[in-house]
Design a protein around this motif. Sequence first.
Motif, mmCIF file in Angstrom:
data_model
loop_
_atom_site.group_PDB
_atom_site.id
_atom_site.type_symbol
_atom_site.label_atom_id
_atom_site.label_comp_id
_atom_site.label_asym_id
_atom_site.label_seq_id
_atom_site.Cartn_x
_atom_site.Cartn_y
_atom_site.Cartn_z
ATOM 1 N N VAL A 5 0.836 -1.205 0.000
ATOM 2 C CA VAL A 5 0.000 0.000 0.000
ATOM 3 C C VAL A 5 0.873 1.259 0.000
ATOM 4 N N LEU A 6 1.913 1.218 0.833
ATOM 5 C CA LEU A 6 2.760 2.417 0.950
ATOM 6 C C LEU A 6 3.658 2.598 -0.269
ATOM 7 N N HIS A 7 4.083 1.471 -0.862
ATOM 8 C CA HIS A 7 5.028 1.544 -1.988
ATOM 9 C C HIS A 7 4.554 0.652 -3.132
ATOM 10 N N PRO A 8 3.426 0.999 -3.762
ATOM 11 C CA PRO A 8 2.889 0.103 -4.799
ATOM 12 C C PRO A 8 3.793 -0.026 -6.023
ATOM 13 N N ALA A 9 4.672 0.959 -6.248
ATOM 14 C CA ALA A 9 5.507 0.918 -7.457
ATOM 15 C C ALA A 9 6.797 0.102 -7.267
ATOM 16 N N THR A 10 7.058 -0.318 -6.028
ATOM 17 C CA THR A 10 8.255 -1.141 -5.771
ATOM 18 C C THR A 10 8.109 -2.487 -6.482
ATOM 19 N N LYS A 11 9.243 -3.090 -6.848
ATOM 20 C CA LYS A 11 9.171 -4.402 -7.503
ATOM 21 C C LYS A 11 9.016 -5.503 -6.440
ATOM 22 N N TYR A 12 7.913 -6.264 -6.534
ATOM 23 C CA TYR A 12 7.673 -7.388 -5.620
ATOM 24 C C TYR A 12 7.779 -8.690 -6.404
ATOM 25 N N ARG A 13 7.638 -9.798 -5.703
ATOM 26 C CA ARG A 13 7.665 -11.097 -6.392
ATOM 27 C C ARG A 13 6.340 -11.361 -7.102
ATOM 28 N N PHE A 14 5.350 -10.501 -6.859
ATOM 29 C CA PHE A 14 4.043 -10.607 -7.512
ATOM 30 C C PHE A 14 3.748 -9.254 -8.135
ATOM 31 N N ARG A 15 2.850 -9.228 -9.112
ATOM 32 C CA ARG A 15 2.564 -7.947 -9.772
ATOM 33 C C ARG A 15 1.540 -7.143 -8.974
ATOM 34 N N VAL A 16 1.583 -5.842 -9.166
ATOM 35 C CA VAL A 16 0.728 -4.901 -8.425
ATOM 36 C C VAL A 16 0.239 -3.821 -9.392
ATOM 37 N N GLY A 17 -1.024 -3.397 -9.226
ATOM 38 C CA GLY A 17 -1.455 -2.159 -9.866
ATOM 39 C C GLY A 17 -2.446 -2.278 -11.008
#
Length: 206
Positions: free
Chosen positions: A28-40
């Motif tokens: 929630v705080l950093h939605p644009a960060t790269k995670y192991r799953f996609r966001v957005g």
Amino acid sequence: MEMGRRPIGELSAAEIRELVREKYSEVVLHPATKYRFRVGHQYALDLGYQQNETKGLPKVLMESFTGVSSYLARFQEFQPGETVLELGSGGGLDTALLARKVGCSGKVIGLDLSLAMLQRAAPGSKQAGISQVYFNQALAEELPVASGSVDWVVSNGIFNLSSEKERILEEIHRVLRPGGRVLCSEIVLQRQPTIEERLNEDDWFK
Ligand SMILES: C[S@@+](CC[C@H](N)C(=O)[O-])C[C@H]1O[C@@H](n2cnc3c(N)ncnc32)[C@H](O)[C@@H]1O
């Protein structure tokens, strides 16, 4: 293994839930960060959410989207006036779309263990002019909902995050009214992960 990170097998169900809460609160705080799953939003569109369905919804409802598939193909099955319980409502995109479907005579209850997610979804829904949604911080394994009280239970990507899937299923069974329905999107493993693939806490999120 990274320093300070423990093998998944050593974690209790409560510790795994805490990991999940921390991870999705970070999203929630950093939605644009790269995670192991996609966001957005772009991810939602790639999964099959239609521009015309999400049209008019505030950006805040879409930027933390982390579901695993689009419900849209089944949306026509939700009827005005129905009560929908959404487990792991996250950033609130499905919550808003479901609320539009059940209309003002229906309601959608969005539950999530991450307060940060709820604090994003609730004002987002208000901004979208949707009033028939109720958000609450709660565990899918311990639903604060009366037995036999909802027409639908839906979820988009929470079973893979819980080590107590049977408890969630028992709770779903308890809260559904007779004839109530379930719509859960989930990811499944096609093979057992190797030891190397589940060495540390981050490996819970693939
Ligand atoms: C993969 S995300 C999906 C979020 C949302 N359904 C969407 O489509 O964007 C899973 C969400 O479920 C929540 N969650 C995970 N395990 C949960 C549990 N046991 N009880 C309640 N919420 C949970 C997380 O905090 C996160 O917001």
